[in-house]
Write a protein that holds these residues in place. Structure first.
Motif, PDB file in Angstrom:
ATOM      1  N   VAL A   1       0.863  -1.169   0.000  1.00  3.07           N
ATOM      2  CA  VAL A   1       0.000   0.000   0.000  1.00  3.07           C
ATOM      3  C   VAL A   1       0.901   1.220   0.000  1.00  3.07           C
ATOM      4  CG1 VAL A   1      -1.638   1.342   1.381  1.00  3.07           C
ATOM      5  CG2 VAL A   1      -1.946  -1.129   1.132  1.00  3.07           C
ATOM      6  N   GLN A   2       0.674   2.122  -0.947  1.00  2.00           N
ATOM      7  CA  GLN A   2       1.533   3.293  -1.080  1.00  2.00           C
ATOM      8  C   GLN A   2       0.796   4.598  -0.836  1.00  2.00           C
ATOM      9  OE1 GLN A   2       3.155   2.889  -4.991  1.00  2.00           O
ATOM     10  NE2 GLN A   2       4.150   0.964  -4.517  1.00  2.00           N
ATOM     11  N   HIS A   3      -0.510   4.515  -0.648  1.00  2.00           N
ATOM     12  CA  HIS A   3      -1.297   5.730  -0.467  1.00  2.00           C
ATOM     13  C   HIS A   3      -2.692   5.355   0.006  1.00  2.00           C
ATOM     14  CE1 HIS A   3      -2.266   9.950  -1.200  1.00  2.00           C
ATOM     15  NE2 HIS A   3      -0.992  10.128  -1.460  1.00  2.00           N
ATOM     16  N   ASN A   4      -3.476   6.348   0.380  1.00  5.25           N
ATOM     17  CA  ASN A   4      -4.870   6.105   0.753  1.00  5.25           C
ATOM     18  C   ASN A   4      -5.653   5.534  -0.422  1.00  5.25           C
ATOM     19  OD1 ASN A   4      -4.512   7.091   3.331  1.00  5.25           O
ATOM     20  ND2 ASN A   4      -5.059   9.170   2.774  1.00  5.25           N
ATOM     21  N   PHE A   5      -6.688   4.805  -0.125  1.00  6.86           N
ATOM     22  CA  PHE A   5      -7.622   4.204  -1.077  1.00  6.86           C
ATOM     23  C   PHE A   5      -7.020   3.092  -1.928  1.00  6.86           C
ATOM     24  CE2 PHE A   5     -10.151   7.942  -0.058  1.00  6.86           C
ATOM     25  CZ  PHE A   5     -11.371   7.329   0.164  1.00  6.86           C
ATOM     26  N   PHE A   6      -5.944   2.476  -1.454  1.00  6.12           N
ATOM     27  CA  PHE A   6      -5.528   1.220  -2.063  1.00  6.12           C
ATOM     28  C   PHE A   6      -6.544   0.180  -1.618  1.00  6.12           C
ATOM     29  CE2 PHE A   6      -1.843   3.116  -3.535  1.00  6.12           C
ATOM     30  CZ  PHE A   6      -1.000   2.205  -4.150  1.00  6.12           C
ATOM     31  N   LYS A   7      -6.777  -0.838  -2.450  1.00  7.21           N
ATOM     32  CA  LYS A   7      -7.838  -1.796  -2.179  1.00  7.21           C
ATOM     33  C   LYS A   7      -7.321  -3.224  -2.297  1.00  7.21           C
ATOM     34  CE  LYS A   7      -9.584   0.725  -5.410  1.00  7.21           C
ATOM     35  NZ  LYS A   7      -8.870   1.971  -5.244  1.00  7.21           N
ATOM     36  N   TYR A   8      -7.581  -4.031  -1.283  1.00  2.00           N
ATOM     37  CA  TYR A   8      -7.298  -5.464  -1.351  1.00  2.00           C
ATOM     38  C   TYR A   8      -8.564  -6.188  -1.757  1.00  2.00           C
ATOM     39  CZ  TYR A   8      -2.760  -5.431   1.034  1.00  2.00           C
ATOM     40  OH  TYR A   8      -1.453  -5.246   1.373  1.00  2.00           O
ATOM     41  N   LEU A   9      -8.413  -7.163  -2.621  1.00  2.00           N
ATOM     42  CA  LEU A   9      -9.495  -8.090  -2.925  1.00  2.00           C
ATOM     43  C   LEU A   9      -9.154  -9.374  -2.187  1.00  2.00           C
ATOM     44  CD1 LEU A   9     -12.080  -8.830  -4.458  1.00  2.00           C
ATOM     45  CD2 LEU A   9     -10.625  -9.561  -6.357  1.00  2.00           C
ATOM     46  N   VAL A  10     -10.089  -9.811  -1.328  1.00  2.00           N
ATOM     47  CA  VAL A  10      -9.864 -10.980  -0.492  1.00  2.00           C
ATOM     48  C   VAL A  10     -10.959 -11.999  -0.783  1.00  2.00           C
ATOM     49  CG1 VAL A  10      -9.685 -11.800   1.896  1.00  2.00           C
ATOM     50  CG2 VAL A  10      -8.832  -9.518   1.285  1.00  2.00           C
ATOM     51  N   GLY A  11     -10.575 -13.232  -0.978  1.00  2.00           N
ATOM     52  CA  GLY A  11     -11.534 -14.296  -1.260  1.00  2.00           C
ATOM     53  C   GLY A  11     -12.334 -14.688  -0.032  1.00  2.00           C
ATOM     54  N   ARG A  12     -13.351 -15.485  -0.244  1.00  2.00           N
ATOM     55  CA  ARG A  12     -14.193 -15.954   0.861  1.00  2.00           C
ATOM     56  C   ARG A  12     -13.399 -16.725   1.907  1.00  2.00           C
ATOM     57  NH1 ARG A  12     -19.857 -16.041  -0.210  1.00  2.00           N
ATOM     58  NH2 ARG A  12     -20.304 -15.430  -2.343  1.00  2.00           N
ATOM     59  N   ASP A  13     -12.264 -17.280   1.484  1.00  5.62           N
ATOM     60  CA  ASP A  13     -11.424 -18.050   2.403  1.00  5.62           C
ATOM     61  C   ASP A  13     -10.489 -17.162   3.226  1.00  5.62           C
ATOM     62  OD1 ASP A  13      -9.721 -17.207   0.389  1.00  5.62           O
ATOM     63  OD2 ASP A  13      -9.030 -19.224  -0.136  1.00  5.62           O
ATOM     64  N   GLY A  14     -10.572 -15.844   3.041  1.00  2.00           N
ATOM     65  CA  GLY A  14      -9.747 -14.915   3.795  1.00  2.00           C
ATOM     66  C   GLY A  14      -8.377 -14.674   3.205  1.00  2.00           C
ATOM     67  N   VAL A  15      -8.112 -15.235   2.037  1.00  2.00           N
ATOM     68  CA  VAL A  15      -6.811 -15.083   1.400  1.00  2.00           C
ATOM     69  C   VAL A  15      -6.853 -13.919   0.410  1.00  2.00           C
ATOM     70  CG1 VAL A  15      -5.096 -16.208  -0.068  1.00  2.00           C
ATOM     71  CG2 VAL A  15      -6.280 -17.523   1.697  1.00  2.00           C
ATOM     72  N   ALA A  16      -5.859 -13.041   0.519  1.00  4.55           N
ATOM     73  CA  ALA A  16      -5.764 -11.899  -0.385  1.00  4.55           C
ATOM     74  C   ALA A  16      -5.484 -12.387  -1.805  1.00  4.55           C
ATOM     75  CB  ALA A  16      -4.666 -10.953   0.071  1.00  4.55           C
ATOM     76  N   VAL A  17      -6.244 -11.853  -2.760  1.00 10.70           N
ATOM     77  CA  VAL A  17      -6.112 -12.234  -4.160  1.00 10.70           C
ATOM     78  C   VAL A  17      -5.303 -11.188  -4.926  1.00 10.70           C
ATOM     79  CG1 VAL A  17      -7.423 -12.672  -6.279  1.00 10.70           C
ATOM     80  CG2 VAL A  17      -8.310 -13.459  -4.077  1.00 10.70           C
ATOM     81  N   ALA A  18      -5.540  -9.904  -4.628  1.00 10.58           N
ATOM     82  CA  ALA A  18      -4.869  -8.833  -5.365  1.00 10.58           C
ATOM     83  C   ALA A  18      -4.918  -7.539  -4.558  1.00 10.58           C
ATOM     84  CB  ALA A  18      -5.542  -8.615  -6.720  1.00 10.58           C
ATOM     85  N   LEU A  19      -4.028  -6.625  -4.923  1.00 14.33           N
ATOM     86  CA  LEU A  19      -4.005  -5.278  -4.367  1.00 14.33           C
ATOM     87  C   LEU A  19      -4.158  -4.314  -5.529  1.00 14.33           C
ATOM     88  CD1 LEU A  19      -3.481  -3.292  -1.988  1.00 14.33           C
ATOM     89  CD2 LEU A  19      -1.055  -3.465  -2.564  1.00 14.33           C
ATOM     90  N   TYR A  20      -5.063  -3.363  -5.387  1.00 10.41           N
ATOM     91  CA  TYR A  20      -5.341  -2.408  -6.457  1.00 10.41           C
ATOM     92  C   TYR A  20      -4.932  -1.001  -6.045  1.00 10.41           C
ATOM     93  CZ  TYR A  20      -8.004  -6.231  -8.387  1.00 10.41           C
ATOM     94  OH  TYR A  20      -8.375  -7.445  -8.884  1.00 10.41           O
ATOM     95  N   HIS A  21      -4.338  -0.295  -6.958  1.00  9.30           N
ATOM     96  CA  HIS A  21      -3.882   1.073  -6.767  1.00  9.30           C
ATOM     97  C   HIS A  21      -5.069   1.983  -6.488  1.00  9.30           C
ATOM     98  CE1 HIS A  21      -2.109   4.978  -7.854  1.00  9.30           C
ATOM     99  NE2 HIS A  21      -0.950   4.411  -7.583  1.00  9.30           N
ATOM    100  N   LYS A  22      -4.813   3.096  -5.818  1.00  7.94           N
ATOM    101  CA  LYS A  22      -5.900   4.028  -5.485  1.00  7.94           C
ATOM    102  C   LYS A  22      -6.600   4.574  -6.722  1.00  7.94           C
ATOM    103  CE  LYS A  22      -3.766   8.527  -5.209  1.00  7.94           C
ATOM    104  NZ  LYS A  22      -3.772   9.708  -4.393  1.00  7.94           N
ATOM    105  N   LYS A  23      -5.909   4.640  -7.842  1.00  6.88           N
ATOM    106  CA  LYS A  23      -6.518   5.161  -9.074  1.00  6.88           C
ATOM    107  C   LYS A  23      -7.328   4.104  -9.813  1.00  6.88           C
ATOM    108  CE  LYS A  23      -3.202   8.834  -9.649  1.00  6.88           C
ATOM    109  NZ  LYS A  23      -2.214   9.476 -10.506  1.00  6.88           N
ATOM    110  N   GLN A  24      -7.233   2.857  -9.399  1.00  8.94           N
ATOM    111  CA  GLN A  24      -8.015   1.788 -10.018  1.00  8.94           C
ATOM    112  C   GLN A  24      -9.473   1.945  -9.642  1.00  8.94           C
ATOM    113  OE1 GLN A  24      -7.131  -0.890 -12.060  1.00  8.94           O
ATOM    114  NE2 GLN A  24      -9.304  -1.276 -12.164  1.00  8.94           N
ATOM    115  N   ASP A  25     -10.328   2.115 -10.610  1.00 10.82           N
ATOM    116  CA  ASP A  25     -11.759   2.248 -10.383  1.00 10.82           C
ATOM    117  C   ASP A  25     -12.299   0.933  -9.829  1.00 10.82           C
ATOM    118  OD1 ASP A  25     -14.553   2.333 -10.663  1.00 10.82           O
ATOM    119  OD2 ASP A  25     -14.457   3.486 -12.511  1.00 10.82           O
ATOM    120  N   PRO A  26     -12.892   0.937  -8.644  1.00 15.11           N
ATOM    121  CA  PRO A  26     -13.392  -0.299  -8.064  1.00 15.11           C
ATOM    122  C   PRO A  26     -14.497  -0.969  -8.884  1.00 15.11           C
ATOM    123  CG  PRO A  26     -13.626   1.514  -6.502  1.00 15.11           C
ATOM    124  CD  PRO A  26     -13.108   2.075  -7.771  1.00 15.11           C
ATOM    125  N   LEU A  27     -15.156  -0.212  -9.718  1.00 13.90           N
ATOM    126  CA  LEU A  27     -16.229  -0.777 -10.515  1.00 13.90           C
ATOM    127  C   LEU A  27     -15.687  -1.500 -11.726  1.00 13.90           C
ATOM    128  CD1 LEU A  27     -18.767   2.169 -10.307  1.00 13.90           C
ATOM    129  CD2 LEU A  27     -18.672   0.108  -8.907  1.00 13.90           C
TER     130      LEU A  27
END
Length: 103
Positions: free
Chosen positions: A77-103
């Motif tokens: 994480v390098q700044h505010n609004f970075f986003k982790y995508l975590v699976g139902r099993d609690g394991v992190a799948v990916a990290l998205y930059h703050k400029k990545q549109d969540p939609l």
């Protein structure tokens, strides 16, 4: 603004078990000084937000961030609004930059 997009994402998929969890941090010197100010800002500027927003913490001490960081050691994480995508099993799948549109 990411709050609006995150709320759309949350509202669209929460019936399928998806959630958004927000963890404010002042590690990047952009957050309001207190949890009360953060809460007031979100309630006043983004009253539609219904996903959980936790109290402010440091990335170094936040147990959720520390666990996710271990799961994706090459990502940071390098700044505010970075986003982790975590699976139902609690394991992190990916990290998205703050400029990545969540939609």
């Amino acid at each position: 603004m990411s709050f609006t997009q995150l709320e759309i994402l949350y509202d669209t998929y929460r019936q399928r078990g998806f959630t958004v969890l927000a963890f404010p941090t002042n590690d990047f010197r952009q957050e309001f000084g207190s949890n009360e100010k953060i809460t007031n800002f979100i309630q006043n500027e983004f009253p539609q937000v219904s996903f959980p927003v936790f109290g402010t913490s440091s990335l170094a001490t936040n147990p959720v961030y520390r666990a996710l960081r271990k799961q994706l050691p090459g990502e940071r994480v390098q700044h505010n609004f970075f986003k982790y995508l975590v699976g139902r099993d609690g394991v992190a799948v990916a990290l998205y930059h703050k400029k990545q549109d969540p939609l």
